[in-house]
Design a protein around this motif. Structure first.
Motif, PDB file in Angstrom:
ATOM      1  N   CYS A  22       0.865  -1.243  -0.086  1.00  0.00           N
ATOM      2  CA  CYS A  22       0.078  -0.079  -0.137  1.00  0.00           C
ATOM      3  C   CYS A  22       0.671   1.144   0.141  1.00  0.00           C
ATOM      4  N   LEU A  23       2.010   1.321   0.880  1.00  0.00           N
ATOM      5  CA  LEU A  23       3.002   2.432   0.933  1.00  0.00           C
ATOM      6  C   LEU A  23       3.327   2.799  -0.470  1.00  0.00           C
ATOM      7  N   GLY A  24       3.976   1.648  -1.255  1.00  0.00           N
ATOM      8  CA  GLY A  24       4.497   1.813  -2.523  1.00  0.00           C
ATOM      9  C   GLY A  24       3.241   2.586  -3.505  1.00  0.00           C
ATOM     10  N   LEU A  25       2.025   1.866  -3.376  1.00  0.00           N
ATOM     11  CA  LEU A  25       1.146   2.603  -4.261  1.00  0.00           C
ATOM     12  C   LEU A  25       0.755   3.833  -3.993  1.00  0.00           C
ATOM     13  N   MET A  26       0.685   4.140  -2.644  1.00  0.00           N
ATOM     14  CA  MET A  26       0.548   5.531  -2.400  1.00  0.00           C
ATOM     15  C   MET A  26       1.491   6.477  -2.993  1.00  0.00           C
ATOM     16  N   PHE A  27       2.585   6.321  -3.217  1.00  0.00           N
ATOM     17  CA  PHE A  27       3.644   7.170  -3.858  1.00  0.00           C
ATOM     18  C   PHE A  27       3.476   6.910  -5.296  1.00  0.00           C
ATOM     19  N   LEU A  28       3.441   5.808  -5.728  1.00  0.00           N
ATOM     20  CA  LEU A  28       3.513   5.636  -7.147  1.00  0.00           C
ATOM     21  C   LEU A  28       2.242   6.107  -8.089  1.00  0.00           C
ATOM     22  N   GLY A  29       0.977   5.968  -7.386  1.00  0.00           N
ATOM     23  CA  GLY A  29      -0.213   6.217  -8.292  1.00  0.00           C
ATOM     24  C   GLY A  29      -0.289   7.775  -8.386  1.00  0.00           C
ATOM     25  N   LEU A  51      -4.216   4.527 -15.501  1.00  0.00           N
ATOM     26  CA  LEU A  51      -3.202   3.825 -14.833  1.00  0.00           C
ATOM     27  C   LEU A  51      -2.992   4.229 -13.469  1.00  0.00           C
ATOM     28  N   GLY A  52      -3.006   5.645 -13.279  1.00  0.00           N
ATOM     29  CA  GLY A  52      -2.676   6.269 -12.138  1.00  0.00           C
ATOM     30  C   GLY A  52      -3.779   6.038 -11.066  1.00  0.00           C
ATOM     31  N   PHE A  53      -4.979   6.369 -11.623  1.00  0.00           N
ATOM     32  CA  PHE A  53      -6.257   6.326 -10.903  1.00  0.00           C
ATOM     33  C   PHE A  53      -6.385   4.840 -10.255  1.00  0.00           C
ATOM     34  N   LEU A  54      -6.083   4.032 -11.018  1.00  0.00           N
ATOM     35  CA  LEU A  54      -6.163   2.745 -10.634  1.00  0.00           C
ATOM     36  C   LEU A  54      -5.183   2.405  -9.639  1.00  0.00           C
ATOM     37  N   LEU A  55      -4.057   2.663  -9.533  1.00  0.00           N
ATOM     38  CA  LEU A  55      -3.084   2.540  -8.662  1.00  0.00           C
ATOM     39  C   LEU A  55      -3.590   3.182  -7.181  1.00  0.00           C
ATOM     40  N   CYS A  56      -4.179   4.276  -7.475  1.00  0.00           N
ATOM     41  CA  CYS A  56      -4.488   5.002  -6.395  1.00  0.00           C
ATOM     42  C   CYS A  56      -5.766   4.353  -5.612  1.00  0.00           C
ATOM     43  N   ILE A  57      -6.470   3.598  -6.338  1.00  0.00           N
ATOM     44  CA  ILE A  57      -7.688   2.841  -5.773  1.00  0.00           C
ATOM     45  C   ILE A  57      -7.180   1.550  -5.090  1.00  0.00           C
TER      46      ILE A  57
END
Length: 79
Positions: A22-29, A51-57
């Motif tokens: 989750c921490l990785g996705l919180m920065f990547l998204g 892709l960015g919005f999917l990573l944030c979700i």
């Protein structure tokens, strides 16, 4: 009578791994969303934005699953 209210270490480690993801996705998204919005004239604007919005979700979902798993490791009764 035996007390089985100890923390399940395997499930706890699984929950911490989910929080790490989750921490990785919180920065990547948000980074990918920012890159997409800065380059709105490029051809990859829409795919990067999606892709960015999917990573944030995915970050929100993994946060929920990670916290839920950690709480299950502490409070769930073993059979």
């Amino acid at each position: 009578m035996e007390d089985n209210n100890h923390t399940d270490k395997d499930v706890l480690v699984k929950g911490v791994k989910r929080l790490g993801l989750c921490l990785g996705l919180m920065f990547l998204g948000p980074t990918i969303v920012h890159l997409a919005l800065d380059n709105s004239d490029k051809s990859l604007y829409i795919p990067l934005l999606i892709l960015g919005f999917l990573l944030c979700i995915g970050a929100v979902v993994m946060l929920f699953l990670g916290i839920n798993t950690i709480l299950d490791s502490m409070f769930k009764k073993k059979k």
